[in-house]
Design a protein around this motif. Structure first.
Motif, mmCIF file in Angstrom:
data_model
loop_
_atom_site.group_PDB
_atom_site.id
_atom_site.type_symbol
_atom_site.label_atom_id
_atom_site.label_comp_id
_atom_site.label_asym_id
_atom_site.label_seq_id
_atom_site.Cartn_x
_atom_site.Cartn_y
_atom_site.Cartn_z
ATOM 1 N N VAL A 167 1.044 -1.231 -0.172
ATOM 2 C CA VAL A 167 -0.243 0.219 -0.014
ATOM 3 C C VAL A 167 0.687 1.488 -0.284
ATOM 4 O O VAL A 167 1.710 1.364 0.962
ATOM 5 C CB VAL A 167 -0.883 0.185 1.439
ATOM 6 C CG1 VAL A 167 -2.255 1.200 1.148
ATOM 7 C CG2 VAL A 167 -1.855 -1.001 1.605
ATOM 8 N N ILE A 168 0.917 1.723 -1.015
ATOM 9 C CA ILE A 168 1.749 3.084 -1.219
ATOM 10 C C ILE A 168 1.422 4.441 -0.246
ATOM 11 O O ILE A 168 -0.245 4.588 0.223
ATOM 12 C CB ILE A 168 1.660 3.710 -2.816
ATOM 13 C CG1 ILE A 168 1.654 2.823 -3.360
ATOM 14 C CG2 ILE A 168 2.116 5.431 -2.771
ATOM 15 C CD1 ILE A 168 3.159 2.109 -3.796
ATOM 16 N N GLY A 169 2.604 5.170 0.306
ATOM 17 C CA GLY A 169 1.846 5.836 1.840
ATOM 18 C C GLY A 169 2.217 7.377 1.531
ATOM 19 O O GLY A 169 1.771 8.650 1.180
ATOM 20 N N LEU A 274 2.426 6.814 -8.687
ATOM 21 C CA LEU A 274 2.006 6.164 -7.553
ATOM 22 C C LEU A 274 1.070 7.117 -6.339
ATOM 23 O O LEU A 274 2.204 8.536 -6.141
ATOM 24 C CB LEU A 274 2.917 4.887 -6.770
ATOM 25 C CG LEU A 274 3.096 3.826 -7.853
ATOM 26 C CD1 LEU A 274 4.089 3.267 -7.620
ATOM 27 C CD2 LEU A 274 1.789 3.020 -8.717
ATOM 28 N N LEU A 275 0.111 7.065 -6.267
ATOM 29 C CA LEU A 275 -0.367 7.542 -5.079
ATOM 30 C C LEU A 275 -0.774 6.783 -3.960
ATOM 31 O O LEU A 275 -0.950 6.268 -3.674
ATOM 32 C CB LEU A 275 -2.238 8.525 -5.304
ATOM 33 C CG LEU A 275 -1.672 9.770 -6.691
ATOM 34 C CD1 LEU A 275 -2.984 9.158 -7.043
ATOM 35 C CD2 LEU A 275 -1.326 10.450 -7.113
ATOM 36 N N PRO A 276 -1.070 7.742 -2.799
ATOM 37 C CA PRO A 276 -1.067 7.490 -1.514
ATOM 38 C C PRO A 276 -2.657 6.758 -1.347
ATOM 39 O O PRO A 276 -3.040 6.946 -2.048
ATOM 40 C CB PRO A 276 -1.792 8.111 -0.460
ATOM 41 C CG PRO A 276 -0.402 9.046 -0.931
ATOM 42 C CD PRO A 276 0.018 9.760 -2.289
ATOM 43 N N GLY A 277 -2.469 5.526 -0.591
ATOM 44 C CA GLY A 277 -3.725 4.872 -1.254
ATOM 45 C C GLY A 277 -3.005 3.656 -1.925
ATOM 46 O O GLY A 277 -4.413 2.058 -2.246
ATOM 47 N N ASP A 278 -2.213 3.766 -3.442
ATOM 48 C CA ASP A 278 -3.039 2.474 -4.396
ATOM 49 C C ASP A 278 -1.658 1.202 -4.400
ATOM 50 O O ASP A 278 -1.175 2.011 -3.241
ATOM 51 C CB ASP A 278 -1.763 3.085 -5.765
ATOM 52 C CG ASP A 278 -2.416 4.387 -5.643
ATOM 53 O OD1 ASP A 278 -3.302 4.606 -5.962
ATOM 54 O OD2 ASP A 278 -1.694 4.777 -7.232
ATOM 55 N N LEU A 279 -2.249 0.105 -4.467
ATOM 56 C CA LEU A 279 -2.009 -0.737 -4.383
ATOM 57 C C LEU A 279 -1.050 -1.166 -5.673
ATOM 58 O O LEU A 279 -1.336 -1.186 -6.474
ATOM 59 C CB LEU A 279 -3.226 -1.698 -4.178
ATOM 60 C CG LEU A 279 -3.851 -1.631 -3.472
ATOM 61 C CD1 LEU A 279 -5.143 -3.161 -3.442
ATOM 62 C CD2 LEU A 279 -3.672 -1.894 -1.913
ATOM 63 N N VAL A 280 0.464 -2.291 -4.968
ATOM 64 C CA VAL A 280 1.192 -3.323 -5.999
ATOM 65 C C VAL A 280 1.372 -4.240 -5.467
ATOM 66 O O VAL A 280 1.331 -4.440 -4.688
ATOM 67 C CB VAL A 280 2.081 -1.546 -5.676
ATOM 68 C CG1 VAL A 280 3.305 -2.532 -7.007
ATOM 69 C CG2 VAL A 280 2.309 -0.420 -6.442
ATOM 70 N N LEU A 281 0.309 -4.976 -7.192
ATOM 71 C CA LEU A 281 0.353 -6.313 -6.355
ATOM 72 C C LEU A 281 1.584 -6.880 -6.502
ATOM 73 O O LEU A 281 1.977 -6.783 -7.473
ATOM 74 C CB LEU A 281 -0.384 -6.968 -6.664
ATOM 75 C CG LEU A 281 -2.479 -6.853 -6.126
ATOM 76 C CD1 LEU A 281 -2.572 -5.527 -5.841
ATOM 77 C CD2 LEU A 281 -3.542 -8.066 -6.995
ATOM 78 N N SER A 282 1.999 -8.730 -5.696
ATOM 79 C CA SER A 282 3.172 -8.577 -6.161
ATOM 80 C C SER A 282 3.583 -10.314 -6.937
ATOM 81 O O SER A 282 4.800 -10.513 -6.971
ATOM 82 C CB SER A 282 4.314 -8.833 -5.035
ATOM 83 O OG SER A 282 3.566 -9.601 -3.929
#
Length: 321
Positions: A167-169, A274-282
């Motif tokens: 979760v981007i912060g 990328l903005l706060p709250g965005d998800l980056v799946l791995s």
């Protein structure tokens, strides 16, 4: 109901029709909307993460408060609603090697062991010299960690893919790999469901994959239960386990990733802000339904866990006609 094993985590909860962001400590949650000057959603907390985090730490350490809810008395929603979702494919070595064997034409001159060796060498080169395979998902697919999953009636080939999500912060645009982890607020669990017979366009094979149709049905991204702050998580050494009706289907460590979370965030940020709250799946490890020859059916129950991040439990139901 799952509990956070870290000192604290964040979640989104509901009592009746009212949703609220909650601080999770053990088997209790504190309604942060009731705490002076705490914003009204987990997304808004993450948008001001550097300022909010010390306040959350202080609240978690305050044992004198009496206004906590027991988790058994609230409904658990997805921890937050992201604005953007970046997904990674082909990011676990064992998974890619198994796929290569599955699609290889084996014979006297080409053994399974040869295919595994060649594919492993290719993955090593890719990790050293290549870039992650990334694509976009839609926020509309996000569902809660205990919600039923409706299996669309247009296919009988729906599959599971357990994944770790960052979760981007902090805003991240063209960040390098060394600093990418500083832009991650925390981690959560996702199950990236996929309709296998829609992955490739049969009418236009030259176009390739069609992730819009294959992955973005409503509820096809069960998320949560918690957002666990990154300071409590080592994303390079977590165990992912998915059970289907209590039978283990996926069981792998994030050590098997080709590109770690920092590499994925950095690569995505070279193109996407990328903005706060965005998800980056791995990406998902070996053991999906195609591997086992067993895809999802109405009545199936999936239980998904990642070390320290809690557990999901989702039941599959048929689409009403």
């Amino acid at each position: 109901m799952a509990k956070a094993s870290s000192p604290f985590a964040l979640g989104t909860f509901a009592v009746g029709n009212e949703e609220f962001p909650g601080l999770v400590v053990g088997d209790r949650t504190l309604n942060l909307s009731d705490v002076l000057r705490i914003p009204g959603s987990v997304l808004s907390l993450v948008q001001d993460w550097d300022a909010v985090l010390p306040r959350l730490e202080a609240l978690a350490a305050d044992s004198s408060r009496a206004d906590w809810w027991h988790l058994a008395d609230v409904s658990v929603r997805a921890p937050l609603r992201p604005r953007q979702i970046v997904q990674a494919g082909a990011n676990y070595r064992t998974h890619v090697i198994d796929l290569a064997v599955q699609h290889a034409e084996l014979g006297p001159g080409r053994t399974e062991e040869q295919v595994r060796t060649e594919t492993a060498a290719m993955m090593d080169r890719r990790a050293a010299e290549g870039t992650p395979y990334l694509f976009l998902g839609l926020p509309g697919a996000v569902a809660g960690p205990y919600d039923d999953v409706v299996l669309p009636g247009y296919s009988e080939q729906h599959d599971w893919e357990l994944e770790l999500a960052a979760v981007i912060g902090r805003r991240a645009f063209r960040v390098d790999r060394e600093s990418a982890a500083d832009h991650v607020a925390g981690y959560t669990i996702v199950n990236d469901l996929t309709t296998r017979d829609l992955v490739f366009r049969r009418d236009m094979p030259e176009i390739g994959t069609d992730w819009l149709r294959a992955k973005n049905a409503p509820g096809f991204l069960p998320t949560g239960p918690w957002l666990v702050p990154s300071s409590f998580v080592d994303p390079g050494d977590l165990r992912l386990t998915l059970k289907l009706n209590d039978e283990v289907m996926q069981d792998e460590s994030t050590k098997d990733m080709v590109f770690d979370v920092a590499a994925l965030v950095s690569a995505a940020s070279q193109v996407v802000e990328l903005l706060p709250g965005d998800l980056v799946l791995s990406g998902s490890p070996a053991g999906n339904g195609m591997h086992h020859g067993r895809l999802l059916r109405p009545g199936d129950v999936m239980t998904a866990t990642i070390t320290g991040l809690g557990a999901q439990r989702t039941r599959c139901v048929a689409e009403e006609t």
